[in-house]
Design an enzyme around this catalytic site. Structure first.
Site: not given
Length: 842
Positions: A378, A569-570, A575, A677, A681
């Site tokens: 992952h 998101k986290r 990110k 993911t 969405k």
């Protein structure tokens, strides 16, 4: 003019929610009242809203039970190959509405509650999220369970029943504060304890080598108590099982170690064993080598493997006597999928069971093990890779360490024979890392002990083969595969966005819900004015509904005509929430500079949890809230820009926010986000994406057409080139005036006037040790955001791009992902045939 429809009346008109037949509604009302009275022992005049929720949950659960028993009975009789998806995280969210969707009960329950005088949405809001995950990896497992049931696979999710899931996040004076998530406080109507399948799990002790084999002795025992949760497929009468283990101290626990005075202390000591399933480790993409975490990893694996082998040996329904003794056939009946390296101990544990307990030869056991296990990677971030210290292993799992040494000995023998004299390759490929303190590299263990290794998006799988696992790919190229992630369209479209699902169903029917590729048919409506209008109208309604939620929670006036720009998101440096912050500041400065210009208004929302020990991530949250305090209270800006930090982002908040989004921010440095993911969405729910060529964004651009996404920034090759050349943030700072202005404002205390140096760490990070090259993509990001704003002014052209995106979503169904795992890794064939309903003849 006719009065507007109530929410209940609107919901009634949505056909994808199922039919509300009269008998059906009457039955539901009767069962609801029966549960209120007999299960909850409540009279109508003292019942609380929570009582009503539990009564409804039990009523819906009744519809699962017959299907559940019959499904499991079918598996016993037909004895298909079974797949065991082992994960330390299952981020399930709420179960009530999802169960109603999958059983086609939604409209009937809604009508029944309405007739009783209750609002179903209020009852749904009483349910706690099952927050047994951190983010993508745990939510992927939940989507996979839904798809495995919908595709009729004999599948089991195995994990830990954490007493406390991911913490609840409160924002207090701009800072994240964590509180324990006591999700089981009021009980969980969806689970069934199964004490009859309790299993012992051993820790510590020592090994004894005898002529007839090895014994692991003097161990401490913890009991694993399973709790089963039903997993319904979509309208096919299949109900699979998620089995989560809870730790219990054995009755004789330590009591004999105490003399007469120590009885009470001994009983209190039981907590030590039971701590194993107490709490989810709240780290996303970060390895923390704590003993309790290694105990959790072994606990789930040891309990699960006992269950797998028991079930393999007994094939007739309800029979406890063994009917199968030959374990050579295991790989034909069992597939084990390891969700990341967290359950890697399944490999040495399976070897221990086969060699020490079942007395197979090493060679035979190893062949069975490799053919049974497969591993999903992952992440490529080095700080996330699990590398456990040898001495911790030696203490906690002495036999498993011996087995790992033997696996490694044989593995390195093979490496040496294939690459004679290449000692550096031997060092790189060893399962044991030398230097400093010796460690077990769990990813290497997984690769060597599995027949298939996969990444979770094409670009990620390519990076694995080219970099992190290059040596292993060269030696065994046949092992490496790609399985691009997907999401379940049941929860992430039908359930959370029924308005959009209905508009789509009106055009192409409702088969797309089980076969998402059918969304391609929407291409022919891309210039259909009525369809364009309908899609835009649903988005506007979702935005209005979310705006009400925001105004209740944040006391900020929301402009529902503004662009809803979301990054949820986290919180993590890779990110790049900081890149988003720099855009916000730049946009703010532009409005201040030319207040009379026609700016495209935006409501920018950022949400996500920071790991409690991750200082930088917590500072990023503080920066976002600080920017909001300044921007939201500036009268010059007005309603043209609002900045909101979405508190306690979780599955249930995602279900509200995502359908309301116009713009989805997917802006990680190329090569760092394995897949993503959330990106899928947003795409499915009618948002456009601004993003880098990273993770699944690459394939999204391919499916929808690159012109229909806002792609910017360095590609993987550019990032690699910059790593070779060296990244110099100062160069960008000095060359780009708007960037310099933004950084100087952060550094000078413009956003923290009471504490001017509050953000000095963040500034120094960005300027001098930013692994993720925020400044390098700043210029292109700002330009790209200008294009976004320009297009948003043209509602029709914007919505056409939205339609291309929705039409391109087919690939990103977890049904497609799971069908590929089944055929290409597990050797199983998915099926769309319906099981008979419990009241039908078999």
């Amino acid at each position: 003019m006719s009065r507007p429809l109530s929410d209940h009346e609107k919901r009634k008109q949505i056909s994808v929610r199922g039919l509300a037949g009269v008998e059906n509604v009457t039955d539901l009302k009767n069962n609801f009242n029966r549960h209120l009275h007999f299960t909850l022992v409540k009279d109508r005049n003292v019942a609380t809203k929570r009582d009503y929720y539990f009564a409804l949950a039990n009523t819906v659960r009744d519809h699962l039970i017959g299907r559940w028993i019959r499904t499991q009975q079918h598996y016993y009789e037909k004895d298909p190959k079974r797949v065991y998806y082992i994960s330390l995280e299952f981020y399930m969210g709420r179960a009530l509405q999802n169960t109603m969707v999958n059983l086609a009960l939604e409209n009937a329950c809604d009508e029944a509650m309405y007739q009783i005088g209750l609002d179903m949405e209020e009852l749904e809001d009483m349910e706690e999220d099952a927050g047994l995950g951190n983010g993508g990896l745990g939510r992927l497992a939940a989507c996979f369970l839904d798809s495995m049931a919908t595709l009729g696979l004999a599948a089991y999710g195995y994990g830990i029943r954490y007493e406390f899931g991911i913490f609840n996040q409160k924002i207090v004076s701009g800072w994240q504060v964590e509180e324990a998530d006591d999700w089981l406080r009021y009980g969980n109507p969806w689970e069934k304890a199964r004490p009859e399948y309790m299993r012992p799990v051993h820790f510590y002790g020592r090994t004894e080598h005898h002529p007839d084999g090895v014994k692991w002795v003097d161990t401490q025992v913890v009991l694993a108590l399973p709790y089963d949760t039903p997993v319904p497929g979509y309208r096919n009468n299949v109900v699979n099982t998620m089995r989560l283990w809870s730790a219990k101290a054995p009755c004789e626990f330590r009591l004999q170690d105490f003399n007469v005075g120590g009885y009470v202390e001994a009983v209190l000591d039981k907590n030590l064993a039971e701590n194993i399933s107490r709490v989810l480790y709240p780290n996303d993409n970060f390895f923390e080598g704590k003993e309790l975490r290694l105990k959790q990893e072994y606990f789930v694996v040891a309990a699960t493997l006992q269950d797998i082998i028991r079930r393999y040996k007994t094939s007739k329904f309800g029979s406890m006597e063994a009917v199968r003794t030959d374990l050579d056939g295991l790989p034909n009946k069992v597939a084990i999928q390891l969700n990341d390296t967290h359950p890697a101990l399944a490999i040495p544990e399976l070897m221990r069971v086969l060699v020490d307990e079942e007395m197979l030869t090493w060679e035979n056991a190893w062949d069975i093990c490799v053919r049974t296990c497969a591993y999903t990677n992952h992440t490529v971030l080095p700080e996330a890779l699990e590398r456990w210290p040898i001495d911790l292993f030696q203490q906690l799992l002495p036999r498993h360490l011996e087995i790992i040494y033997e696996i490694n000995r044989r593995h390195l023998e093979r490496v040496a024979s294939l690459y004679p004299g290449d000692v550096d390759r031997m060092r790189r490929m060893s399962l044991i890392e030398e230097g400093g303190q010796k460690r077990v590299n769990m990813a290497h263990l997984c690769i060597v002990g599995s027949h298939a290794v996969n990444g979770v998006a094409r670009i990620h799988s390519d990076i694995l083969k080219a970099t992190v696992f290059k040596d292993f790919y060269e030696m065994d190229p046949y092992k490496f595969q790609n399985k691009t992630n997907g999401i379940t369209p049941r929860r992430w479209l039908v359930m959370c966005n029924p308005g959009l699902a209905e508009v789509i169903a009106e055009r192409i029917g409702d088969d797309f819900i089980r076969d998402l590729d059918q969304l391609k048919k929407l291409i022919k409506f891309v210039n259909d004015d009525a369809f364009i209008r309908d899609v835009a109208k649903v988005k506007q309604e979702n935005k209005m509904k979310f705006a009400v939620h925001l105004e209740e929670h944040y006391k900020v006036k929301i402009n529902p005509n503004s662009m809803f720009d979301l990054q949820v998101k986290r919180i993590h440096e890779y990110k790049r929430q900081l890149l988003n912050c720099l855009h916000i500041i730049t946009f703010y400065n532009r409005i201040k500079k030319e207040p009379n210009k026609h700016w495209t208004p935006r409501t920018i929302m950022i949400g996500g949890k920071a790991a409690p020990g991750y200082h930088t991530a917590k500072m990023i949250i503080r920066l976002i809230t600080a920017i909001g305090e300044i921007v939201n209270n500036d009268p010059v800006v007005g309603d043209r820009l609002k900045v909101i930090f979405l508190e306690n982002y979780r599955v249930t908040l995602a279900e509200k926010a995502i359908p309301a989004a116009d713009l989805s921010e997917q802006i990680s440095t190329a090569g760092t986000e394995a897949s993503g993911t959330g990106n899928m969405k947003f795409m499915l729910n009618g948002a456009l994406t601004i993003g880098t060529m990273d993770g699944a964004n690459v394939e999204m651009a391919e499916e929808a057409g690159e012109d229909n996404l806002f792609i910017f920034g360095m590609r993987v090759d550019d990032v690699e080139a910059m790593d070779r050349k060296g990244y110099n943030a100062l160069e960008y700072y000095n060359r780009i005036p708007e960037l310099k202005q933004a950084i100087d404002q952060i550094a000078g205390g413009f956003f923290s006037p009471k504490q001017p140096d509050l953000f000095k760490d963040i500034v120094s990070l960005l300027m001098y040790h930013d692994r993720f090259k925020v400044f390098a993509d700043y210029g292109d990001y700002i330009k790209c955001q200008e294009k976004v704003s320009a297009l948003y002014k043209n509602a029709k052209e914007w919505t056409k791009k939205v339609i291309y995106n929705i039409a391109g979503c087919g690939k990103f169904s977890s049904d497609r992902t799971i069908a590929q795992y089944a055929r290409e890794i597990w050797g199983m064939e998915p099926s769309l045939e319906k099981f008979p309903a419990p009241d039908e003849k078999r």
